[in-house]
Scaffold this motif. Sequence first.
Motif, PDB file in Angstrom:
ATOM      1  N   THR A  24      33.871 -36.950 116.053  1.00  0.00           N
ATOM      2  CA  THR A  24      34.273 -36.629 114.686  1.00  0.00           C
ATOM      3  C   THR A  24      34.846 -35.226 114.648  1.00  0.00           C
ATOM      4  OG1 THR A  24      32.585 -38.090 113.744  1.00  0.00           O
ATOM      5  CG2 THR A  24      33.477 -36.372 112.312  1.00  0.00           C
ATOM      6  N   ARG A  25      36.016 -35.098 114.116  1.00  0.00           N
ATOM      7  CA  ARG A  25      36.705 -33.802 114.092  1.00  0.00           C
ATOM      8  C   ARG A  25      36.631 -33.221 112.681  1.00  0.00           C
ATOM      9  NH1 ARG A  25      42.432 -33.073 111.927  1.00  0.00           N
ATOM     10  NH2 ARG A  25      43.224 -31.187 112.886  1.00  0.00           N
ATOM     11  N   TYR A  26      36.016 -32.052 112.580  1.00  0.00           N
ATOM     12  CA  TYR A  26      35.870 -31.389 111.295  1.00  0.00           C
ATOM     13  C   TYR A  26      36.924 -30.306 111.133  1.00  0.00           C
ATOM     14  CZ  TYR A  26      31.430 -33.786 110.757  1.00  0.00           C
ATOM     15  OH  TYR A  26      30.476 -34.757 110.627  1.00  0.00           O
ATOM     16  N   MET A  27      37.452 -30.223 109.929  1.00  0.00           N
ATOM     17  CA  MET A  27      38.472 -29.234 109.605  1.00  0.00           C
ATOM     18  C   MET A  27      37.823 -27.972 109.044  1.00  0.00           C
ATOM     19  SD  MET A  27      41.356 -31.765 107.947  1.00  0.00           S
ATOM     20  CE  MET A  27      42.615 -30.492 107.877  1.00  0.00           C
ATOM     21  N   GLN A  28      38.506 -26.840 109.240  1.00  0.00           N
ATOM     22  CA  GLN A  28      38.015 -25.573 108.702  1.00  0.00           C
ATOM     23  C   GLN A  28      38.531 -25.378 107.279  1.00  0.00           C
ATOM     24  OE1 GLN A  28      40.083 -25.125 111.858  1.00  0.00           O
ATOM     25  NE2 GLN A  28      38.256 -25.934 112.843  1.00  0.00           N
ATOM     26  N   ALA A  29      37.751 -24.646 106.481  1.00  0.00           N
ATOM     27  CA  ALA A  29      38.175 -24.317 105.121  1.00  0.00           C
ATOM     28  C   ALA A  29      37.499 -23.027 104.690  1.00  0.00           C
ATOM     29  CB  ALA A  29      37.830 -25.441 104.142  1.00  0.00           C
ATOM     30  N   ALA A  30      38.224 -22.218 103.927  1.00  0.00           N
ATOM     31  CA  ALA A  30      37.685 -20.949 103.430  1.00  0.00           C
ATOM     32  C   ALA A  30      38.096 -20.756 101.979  1.00  0.00           C
ATOM     33  CB  ALA A  30      38.189 -19.782 104.285  1.00  0.00           C
ATOM     34  N   LYS A  31      37.182 -20.191 101.198  1.00  0.00           N
ATOM     35  CA  LYS A  31      37.469 -19.856  99.801  1.00  0.00           C
ATOM     36  C   LYS A  31      36.995 -18.439  99.522  1.00  0.00           C
ATOM     37  CE  LYS A  31      36.958 -24.518  97.824  1.00  0.00           C
ATOM     38  NZ  LYS A  31      36.158 -25.332  96.883  1.00  0.00           N
ATOM     39  N   THR A  32      37.733 -17.749  98.660  1.00  0.00           N
ATOM     40  CA  THR A  32      37.362 -16.404  98.208  1.00  0.00           C
ATOM     41  C   THR A  32      37.456 -16.358  96.691  1.00  0.00           C
ATOM     42  OG1 THR A  32      38.158 -15.370 100.253  1.00  0.00           O
ATOM     43  CG2 THR A  32      37.918 -13.948  98.318  1.00  0.00           C
ATOM     44  N   PHE A  33      36.313 -16.092  96.034  1.00  0.00           N
ATOM     45  CA  PHE A  33      36.245 -16.044  94.573  1.00  0.00           C
ATOM     46  C   PHE A  33      35.889 -14.639  94.097  1.00  0.00           C
ATOM     47  CE2 PHE A  33      35.398 -20.518  95.386  1.00  0.00           C
ATOM     48  CZ  PHE A  33      36.004 -21.185  94.327  1.00  0.00           C
ATOM     49  N   VAL A  34      36.436 -14.262  92.958  1.00  0.00           N
ATOM     50  CA  VAL A  34      35.985 -13.060  92.265  1.00  0.00           C
ATOM     51  C   VAL A  34      35.770 -13.390  90.798  1.00  0.00           C
ATOM     52  CG1 VAL A  34      37.060 -11.371  93.809  1.00  0.00           C
ATOM     53  CG2 VAL A  34      38.368 -12.290  91.869  1.00  0.00           C
ATOM     54  N   MET A  35      34.824 -12.662  90.182  1.00  0.00           N
ATOM     55  CA  MET A  35      34.640 -12.735  88.738  1.00  0.00           C
ATOM     56  C   MET A  35      35.410 -11.581  88.111  1.00  0.00           C
ATOM     57  SD  MET A  35      31.077 -12.721  86.532  1.00  0.00           S
ATOM     58  CE  MET A  35      30.521 -11.167  87.235  1.00  0.00           C
ATOM     59  N   VAL A  36      36.054 -11.848  86.983  1.00  0.00           N
ATOM     60  CA  VAL A  36      36.812 -10.818  86.287  1.00  0.00           C
ATOM     61  C   VAL A  36      36.298 -10.686  84.853  1.00  0.00           C
ATOM     62  CG1 VAL A  36      38.881 -11.060  87.714  1.00  0.00           C
ATOM     63  CG2 VAL A  36      38.615 -12.490  85.685  1.00  0.00           C
ATOM     64  N   ASP A  37      36.658  -9.574  84.216  1.00  0.00           N
ATOM     65  CA  ASP A  37      36.097  -9.259  82.904  1.00  0.00           C
ATOM     66  C   ASP A  37      36.477 -10.258  81.822  1.00  0.00           C
ATOM     67  OD1 ASP A  37      38.743  -8.539  82.939  1.00  0.00           O
ATOM     68  OD2 ASP A  37      38.463  -6.534  82.084  1.00  0.00           O
ATOM     69  N   ARG A  38      37.678 -10.849  81.931  1.00  0.00           N
ATOM     70  CA  ARG A  38      38.160 -11.797  80.931  1.00  0.00           C
ATOM     71  C   ARG A  38      39.349 -12.538  81.529  1.00  0.00           C
ATOM     72  NH1 ARG A  38      42.797 -10.106  78.390  1.00  0.00           N
ATOM     73  NH2 ARG A  38      43.485  -7.990  78.929  1.00  0.00           N
ATOM     74  N   PRO A  39      39.810 -13.608  80.885  1.00  0.00           N
ATOM     75  CA  PRO A  39      40.972 -14.340  81.420  1.00  0.00           C
ATOM     76  C   PRO A  39      42.287 -13.609  81.122  1.00  0.00           C
ATOM     77  CG  PRO A  39      40.185 -15.389  79.421  1.00  0.00           C
ATOM     78  CD  PRO A  39      39.186 -14.313  79.740  1.00  0.00           C
ATOM     79  N   PHE A  40      42.428 -12.434  81.707  1.00  0.00           N
ATOM     80  CA  PHE A  40      43.586 -11.571  81.430  1.00  0.00           C
ATOM     81  C   PHE A  40      44.890 -12.191  81.893  1.00  0.00           C
ATOM     82  CE2 PHE A  40      42.382 -10.665  85.749  1.00  0.00           C
ATOM     83  CZ  PHE A  40      43.579 -10.417  86.398  1.00  0.00           C
ATOM     84  N   TRP A  41      44.823 -13.169  82.800  1.00  0.00           N
ATOM     85  CA  TRP A  41      46.050 -13.796  83.307  1.00  0.00           C
ATOM     86  C   TRP A  41      46.815 -14.508  82.197  1.00  0.00           C
ATOM     87  CZ3 TRP A  41      41.098 -15.132  85.030  1.00  0.00           C
ATOM     88  CH2 TRP A  41      40.558 -16.306  84.491  1.00  0.00           C
ATOM     89  N   ASN A  42      46.128 -14.805  81.097  1.00  0.00           N
ATOM     90  CA  ASN A  42      46.807 -15.445  79.967  1.00  0.00           C
ATOM     91  C   ASN A  42      47.624 -14.473  79.129  1.00  0.00           C
ATOM     92  OD1 ASN A  42      45.713 -18.008  80.528  1.00  0.00           O
ATOM     93  ND2 ASN A  42      43.834 -17.524  79.409  1.00  0.00           N
ATOM     94  N   ASP A  43      47.439 -13.169  79.338  1.00  0.00           N
ATOM     95  CA  ASP A  43      48.229 -12.181  78.604  1.00  0.00           C
ATOM     96  C   ASP A  43      49.707 -12.404  78.882  1.00  0.00           C
ATOM     97  OD1 ASP A  43      45.784 -11.195  77.902  1.00  0.00           O
ATOM     98  OD2 ASP A  43      45.936  -9.343  79.066  1.00  0.00           O
ATOM     99  N   ILE A  44      50.517 -12.260  77.875  1.00  0.00           N
ATOM    100  CA  ILE A  44      51.948 -12.493  78.037  1.00  0.00           C
ATOM    101  C   ILE A  44      52.652 -11.186  78.419  1.00  0.00           C
ATOM    102  CG2 ILE A  44      54.062 -13.254  76.888  1.00  0.00           C
ATOM    103  CD1 ILE A  44      51.973 -15.458  77.424  1.00  0.00           C
TER     104      ILE A  44
END
Length: 546
Positions: free
Chosen positions: A345-365
């Motif tokens: 059985t061959r397993y694949m590698q995977a990596a994730k990097t998460f951060v918490m931010v103060d607010r959903p600022f990405w919605n700012d226009i």
Amino acid sequence: MTDLSAFGPDFPFAYDDWIAHPAGLGAIPARQHGARVAVIGAGAAGIIAGHELMKLGLDPVLYESGKFGGRLRSETFEGTENVIAELGGMRFPVSSRGFYHYVDLTGSESAPFPNPLTAAAGSTVIDLEGETLFARSLDDLPELYREVARAYDAALEEGARFSDLQAAMRARNPSRVKEIWDRLVSQWDERTFYDFVTSSEAFRKLSFRHREVFGQVGFGTGGWDSDFPNSMLEILRVNLCGLDDNQRYIVGGVEQVLHRLWQLETDCAHWGRRSLAALNGGATRSRVVRIGRDAEGRIAVTDCWGRTDSYDAVLVTCQSHLLTTAIDTDESLFDQKLWMALDRTRYMQAAKTFVMVDRPFWNDIDPATGRPLLSMTLTDRITRGTYFFDNGPDKPGVICLSYSWMTDALKVLPHDAEKRVELALSALSHIYPDVDIASHIRGNPICVSWETDANFLGAFKGALPGHYRYNHRMYGHFMQDALPPEQKGIFIAGDSVSWTPAWVEGAVQTALNAVWGIAHQFGGTTAPDNPGPGDLYPTYGPIPLD
């Protein structure tokens, strides 16, 4: 709910209908009520199997080596109650009808996942070879991207009779599914995903750039170049079952589905109204270090504290490689051909990097462009996929700075969490030079590399060309009547045993196979109007290759 589901194609059995039928999954003789069954692993397969075995009147004893939930792992950011990072499974297609049975049963909620070019994402940025494109739908992208999408649709029709096969799956016509699919097995098992793409008439008419874009951006959830070496059958199953479309996430974290199922009181044969947690004294047992036979021929399971208990049946749901690296497993429990399948059985590698931010600022226009400051981002840079999770205005949000596989995952393997964040921010600064993401970060980042976890040794299975025979051996192992006595009584389950690795539906289906197999071993039968997977396996089971 869509009429498309993971109905086959290798074994077209309606698992969702079986578990929802009012007749239940069957019954075992009263003399077997209370018999103990060891379940190794408290992930999706283990908890679901334990729940169903308990309902039949058996006594499932759960063992867990690491964290409850397995790869349905939701990590809460420090100092918060419900701001989470989904380190394992995070997007669940609505075609996963078996899994959603348990989502609904536990009262868990779901919401659309912010995949690229979906309304849930709002907007998408594609950044390839230094060129950055903004889009809200496929129509907003250059014609080349639509040519790629049309070419892949055409390739599926040409090479896999896609529409006919999917129509048979929607209609739940097992004979028709088998008629079409079985011809494809020998045709595509030993050929790669990349071979399928490049040999298709549709892609041969296009340039290398089209194939490159397909690999980097792909379809549905993003780039698929890390799957190019895999057997094409693996990819066809994903497409046919709709696993890469119409996906949702579980509000509050998917791990809670298993915690709730663990605590759920339900009507059971023999036990009355009981929960799996109550049956196990409120906690799982510890890590298993040995599986063998005792002097009476029962299967003996020893945990890391030296306690040994014997069982007439054992269900192993952990990654297959742990049976040779972490658990001293008596070789005679499995046929050597099955050992070959488990070890290869061959397993694949995977990596994730998460951060918490103060607010959903990405919605700012951005006043200069009229666009959101940040968008769901697909790129050839080290981040590969960046996702945004909005918990509401002025509430902490979550950014998955990077979700990557295989070589891209290995690039960050030696680095700690802070370094991974630095690398991701550096890459994203080339795409969004005027946005100071770092100034919004709060608390500590959360990261995972599944290949470094001693309890997993990889993220999920990725079958290589020629692995169909191995998968067939593992998946069909729950059918044990023809096995010699020394190999009976131990069962395997989990998404890596299934035909659909990396998707929780595979864990659900193989868990239910094992439930049928274990009940059958104890003399159980299913209701005549609700036959189980083992009842129909001789008729509709996977086609054997030479």
